[in-house]
Design an enzyme around this catalytic site. Structure first.
Site, PDB file in Angstrom:
ATOM      1  N   ARG A  66      68.653  21.634 115.104  1.00 47.18           N
ATOM      2  CA  ARG A  66      69.135  21.036 114.105  1.00 47.18           C
ATOM      3  C   ARG A  66      68.854  21.927 113.104  1.00 47.18           C
ATOM      4  O   ARG A  66      68.424  21.290 111.924  1.00 47.18           O
ATOM      5  CB  ARG A  66      68.707  19.573 114.042  1.00 47.18           C
ATOM      6  CG  ARG A  66      70.117  18.519 113.947  1.00 47.18           C
ATOM      7  CD  ARG A  66      69.784  17.264 113.767  1.00 47.18           C
ATOM      8  NE  ARG A  66      70.950  16.569 112.947  1.00 47.18           N
ATOM      9  CZ  ARG A  66      71.413  15.682 113.172  1.00 47.18           C
ATOM     10  NH1 ARG A  66      70.808  14.712 113.928  1.00 47.18           N
ATOM     11  NH2 ARG A  66      72.320  15.007 112.571  1.00 47.18           N
ATOM     12  N   CYS A  67      69.041  23.197 112.942  1.00 51.41           N
ATOM     13  CA  CYS A  67      68.431  24.016 112.231  1.00 51.41           C
ATOM     14  C   CYS A  67      69.367  25.367 112.134  1.00 51.41           C
ATOM     15  O   CYS A  67      69.684  25.778 113.297  1.00 51.41           O
ATOM     16  CB  CYS A  67      67.100  24.389 112.267  1.00 51.41           C
ATOM     17  SG  CYS A  67      66.268  25.788 111.662  1.00 51.41           S
ATOM     18  N   GLU A 117      72.621  19.778 110.125  1.00 52.41           N
ATOM     19  CA  GLU A 117      71.333  19.797 110.129  1.00 52.41           C
ATOM     20  C   GLU A 117      70.569  19.559 108.937  1.00 52.41           C
ATOM     21  O   GLU A 117      69.300  19.623 108.853  1.00 52.41           O
ATOM     22  CB  GLU A 117      71.064  21.451 110.494  1.00 52.41           C
ATOM     23  CG  GLU A 117      71.435  22.301 109.286  1.00 52.41           C
ATOM     24  CD  GLU A 117      71.610  23.534 109.701  1.00 52.41           C
ATOM     25  OE1 GLU A 117      71.858  23.987 110.832  1.00 52.41           O
ATOM     26  OE2 GLU A 117      70.755  24.571 109.099  1.00 52.41           O
ATOM     27  N   GLN A 176      76.040  24.351 124.831  1.00 54.88           N
ATOM     28  CA  GLN A 176      76.630  24.334 123.539  1.00 54.88           C
ATOM     29  C   GLN A 176      77.578  25.592 123.132  1.00 54.88           C
ATOM     30  O   GLN A 176      78.132  25.421 122.022  1.00 54.88           O
ATOM     31  CB  GLN A 176      75.639  24.172 122.428  1.00 54.88           C
ATOM     32  CG  GLN A 176      74.810  22.892 122.615  1.00 54.88           C
ATOM     33  CD  GLN A 176      73.546  22.763 121.378  1.00 54.88           C
ATOM     34  OE1 GLN A 176      72.363  22.850 121.993  1.00 54.88           O
ATOM     35  NE2 GLN A 176      73.856  23.087 120.216  1.00 54.88           N
TER      36      GLN A 176
END
Ligand code: CDP
Length: 784
Positions: free
Chosen positions: A368-369, A738, A221
């Site tokens: 996702r944070c 997120e 990523q």
């Protein structure tokens, strides 16, 4: 919406995702699809023990197997000074274990062979003699007197404590608690879960023995940051390292860290002179790569006699696993957890955090944070619902009473965050209206009278996404800016390259839409490329919902730069003064003479064929955007549940989600992001759990034990929106990816707590599996 807008695919249009054509036709180019000439395969031997000293490793039988090219151990890596590597939090992590294994699944040795099957068969012939040590599997055990010392490799490390970190004002908070009419206490655990992307992690390392160039295809990523880390770790010159992230099948934070497999495959390719491929299987992914959460939290909320919040005190113990490898800005040891005051106007707060080594896999990734914002949001939203229940005030009313009010923005929180914008009552009202809240509460009462166990849960989260500003936010010292490079070709078609990397979020579509909006070139004419460090401008990558707030802003800025050059060229072509031109999306025209105009395509052609004297040819540029602040998306989620008294099964009857992510670039993609996140939140609240037995064996190492929700279990989602633009983002956009995973777990759990509260149950830790809910009901004396 006008037809011109429709043609352009500008901001606010739900155009279909460009990338889906290749995905839906099975023509995506994922790592495991790639085959390079002469490619070898690598299999990793992992520790069966959570904590054990390595007495010896015998590789003779494995080496003798047909097809085996090399067996790599920590000893061999140590000869090349590669047995250890730095983590994203500045700790060290074993690449291949030399002294001890410190978690089940840790990398011990690797086999390189002609085929994957030969590599795996030979791996099973490696004999490791272990001396098993006691396993430490929680912060409580880690800090207990006489606990086994996990990191005896670190000079001066005498216990399992990693860090102590604080935020806020202790004295002021203590004083406020003294004057409180009521203190609400909650102790809760946000369990370890896993991002579990569909595609596991892997790489193909291809180091040329002739040029020394290392091309590494990697499920990353953050390819640019990884290139820099690789240059520093291996000593290879950075221009000789090319990281290519091909199509990625979901990341969710799991694909941010540097994993030992990447380093071993690269070293093996360097030494052998052939490409080496390593792709994890599902169990390897679940037991050894970056986990999420694992925070043990206590919160105390002080209230005055009218239910106004006075102060918040929070402490957390973080279970970091065997190496402190959290992916987070270096200043913030517990990530951005100190956003824990959430959406509420709390005059003072004090947050303390301690991190501990345990015999578990490292990670602490931003699943996702935004770096631990999820845990913070969960704690405050649980605490707020519990407080409302304790003082007998309606949850929605209690929130409304304590929200930061719209006129208070920009608002400085008690822990120092400057919230740029927000309208929390508005989001709440949209949710309540969608729910038909007053009727719903009456219906709940009526059902309860009939003996049904039913409840409503609310969570009004505030998020903080889009790191940086670079002065405060960095990863290993690299400032968290991001970038966009835009090149317009003579025919008016464009190539946009960015420092981010999509893992399924639709960047090829949305970033083209930003160019369409700002430079007037239709989105279909803008190709977007990310992930190749040889061609894309440097950026910190995609995680923590930073792509739209940071790289999206960079795209708007570079488009505007090019528009200014286009204005100059248009003035030359139209023989007019620059200030006499006006811009309408897609063309410049002379003020008052709309027929005298030049389209962006005509201008692009002129940029290569007819520029004014003294002007550089071409129409291209790059922008590195360092945001002045984070963006603060928010929303209200509300859940209605029915609990089966006989089985403990929870059924989500309704799930209303109102999100505010400012200006939506592509509303359809935003809704897709929200559906995905609400499903992940549902999984975490009810099903997903990575746990460990007393010996440190990982339970949850496959999808039979680690339960992911499918369409069958997932609730129906009813979406709503409000739009409060970010004041500093050039497009008024905020991140969204997120939010639903951050905000929804507390809403689901609060609904169950509300349902069980008439029976005196006010606390259960996730996941709310039927057996746990059943036990809580029975514990409270509820029978069928
Ligand atoms: O960093 P990441 O792409 O995961 O997250 P994000 O920027 O928060 O949003 C995920 C996707 O939603 C983006 O890639 C955009 O495609 C879209 N989005 C949008 O269209 N409008 C917004 N205001 C925010 C996100």
């Amino acid at each position: 919406m006008s037809s011109t807008m429709h043609m352009h695919g500008g901001i606010g249009e739900s155009i279909k995702r460009k990338e889906d054509a290749r995905f839906l036709h099975g023509k995506g180019n994922y790592l495991d699809d790639m085959i390079l000439p002469g490619m070898l395969h690598m299999a990793i031997l992992r520790s069966p023990h959570a904590h054990a000293r390595i007495k010896s490793i015998d590789t003779a039988a494995a080496s003798a197997k047909p097809g085996v090219i090399a067996v790599v151990t920590g000893e061999l890596m140590a000869q090349h000074k590669l047995a250890w590597m730095p983590t994203l939090s500045g700790d060290t992590q074993a690449v291949l274990a030399t002294d001890k294994v410190r978690f089940q699944g840790q990398e011990v040795a690797a086999v390189i062979a002609e085929t994957k099957y030969q590599a795996e068969d030979a791996r099973d012939l490696i004999v490791v003699d272990y001396d098993v040590l006691p396993a430490v599997i929680s912060p409580d055990q880690a800090k207990a007197e006489g606990a086994a010392l996990i990191r005896d490799d670190k000079e001066g490390q005498k216990d399992n404590h990693i860090y102590h970190w604080e935020s806020g004002d202790q004295a002021k908070t203590q004083a406020a608690f003294k004057n409180a009419a009521k203190v609400v206490h909650l102790q809760t655990f946000y369990p370890r879960c896993h991002p579990a992307p569909l595609e596991t992690c892997g790489c193909i390392a291809d180091v040329s023995s002739v040029t020394g160039k290392a091309v590494i295809y990697m499920t990353s990523q953050a390819p640019h940051a990884i290139r820099t880390v690789f240059a520093l770790v291996t000593g290879l010159p950075e221009q000789n390292i090319r990281i290519v992230s091909p199509d990625i099948g979901g990341g969710f934070g799991n694909k941010v860290p540097v994993y030992p497999g990447y380093v071993v495959a690269t070293a093996a390719s360097l030494l052998i002179g052939r490409p080496v491929k390593w792709v994890e299987d599902r169990t390897e992914n679940l037991i050894s790569t970056g986990f999420a959460r694992d925070f043990h939290m206590t919160g105390d909320l002080a209230l005055d006699k009218d239910g106004k919040m006075l102060a918040l005190h929070v402490h957390l113990d973080s279970d970091n696993g065997a190496f402190f490898a959290d992916a987070q800005p270096s200043k913030f040891k517990a990530g951005l957890f100190h956003i824990v005051t959430g959406s509420y106007d709390i005059p003072t707060a004090h947050v303390t955090a301690d991190g501990y080594y345990t015999n578990k896999a490292p990670g602490g990734v931003a699943y996702r944070c935004s770096f631990r914002v999820t845990e913070a949001s969960y704690l405050i939203e649980r605490l707020v619902t519990n407080a409302a229940l304790e003082i007998g005030m309606d949850q929605a009313e209690f929130r409304m009473k304590n929200f930061i009010q719209p006129e208070q923005f920009p608002y400085t929180s008690a822990t120092g965050w400057v919230y740029d914008s927000g309208d929390y009552p508005k989001a709440m009202n949209v949710a309540l209206e969608k729910l038909g809240y007053d009727e719903l509460r009456k219906d709940v009462e009526a059902r309860r009278k009939k003996g049904e166990v039913t409840g409503v849960g609310i969570a009004s989260f505030t998020e903080v996404v889009g790191a940086g500003h670079g002065a405060d936010f960095d990863i290993l010292g690299l400032r968290m800016f991001d970038s966009a490079e835009l090149r317009v070709h003579p025919t008016g078609k464009a190539m946009l390259r960015m420092g981010t990397k999509s893992q399924g979020q639709g960047h090829e579509t949305t970033f083209a839409q930003i160019v369409a909006e700002e430079l007037g070139i239709p989105a279909s004419d803008v190709a977007v490329e990310e992930g190749d460090t040889d061609t894309a401008p440097y950026g910190l990558g995609t995680y923590a919902s930073r792509s739209t707030p940071v790289a999206g802003a960079a795209t708007a800025m570079v488009s505007r730069k090019l528009r200014e050059k286009a204005r100059k060229i248009a003035a030359h072509l139209l023989e007019a003064a620059e200030e006499d031109l006006e811009w309408e999306r897609g063309k410049f025209s002379v003020k008052g003479s709309p027929n005298r105009s030049k389209t962006i395509q005509e201008i692009a052609f002129a940029a290569y064929t007819n520029v004014p004297d003294g002007m550089e040819a071409g129409l291209e540029g790059v922008h590195y955007y360092d945001p002045p602040n984070m963006t603060y998306p928010f929303g209200t989620y509300a859940v209605v549940v029915d609990v089966d008294k006989g089985t403990g099964q929870v059924k989500v009857r309704r799930m209303v989600a109102v999100d505010d992510c400012g200006v939506r670039i592509n509303p359809m993609i935003v809704e897709g992001q929200i559906h995905g996140g609400l499903t992940e939140g549902y999984g975490i609240a009810f099903m997903e759990l990575i746990t460990f037995d007393a010996d440190g064996n990982c339970i949850g190492s496959n999808f039979m034990d680690y339960l992911l929700p499918t369409a069958w279990e997932s609730p129906l989602f009813e979406l709503g929106e409000t739009t409060t633009p970010s004041p500093h983002h050039p497009l008024g956009a905020k991140g969204v990816g997120e939010s639903p995973t951050v905000g929804s777990p507390a809403a689901y759990v609060n609904a169950v707590i509300d349902a069980l509260s008439p029976y005196g149950v006010t606390n259960i830790d996730m996941p709310l599996s039927p057996d746990k809910v059943w036990a809580a009901l029975r514990g409270a004396g509820v029978t069928e």
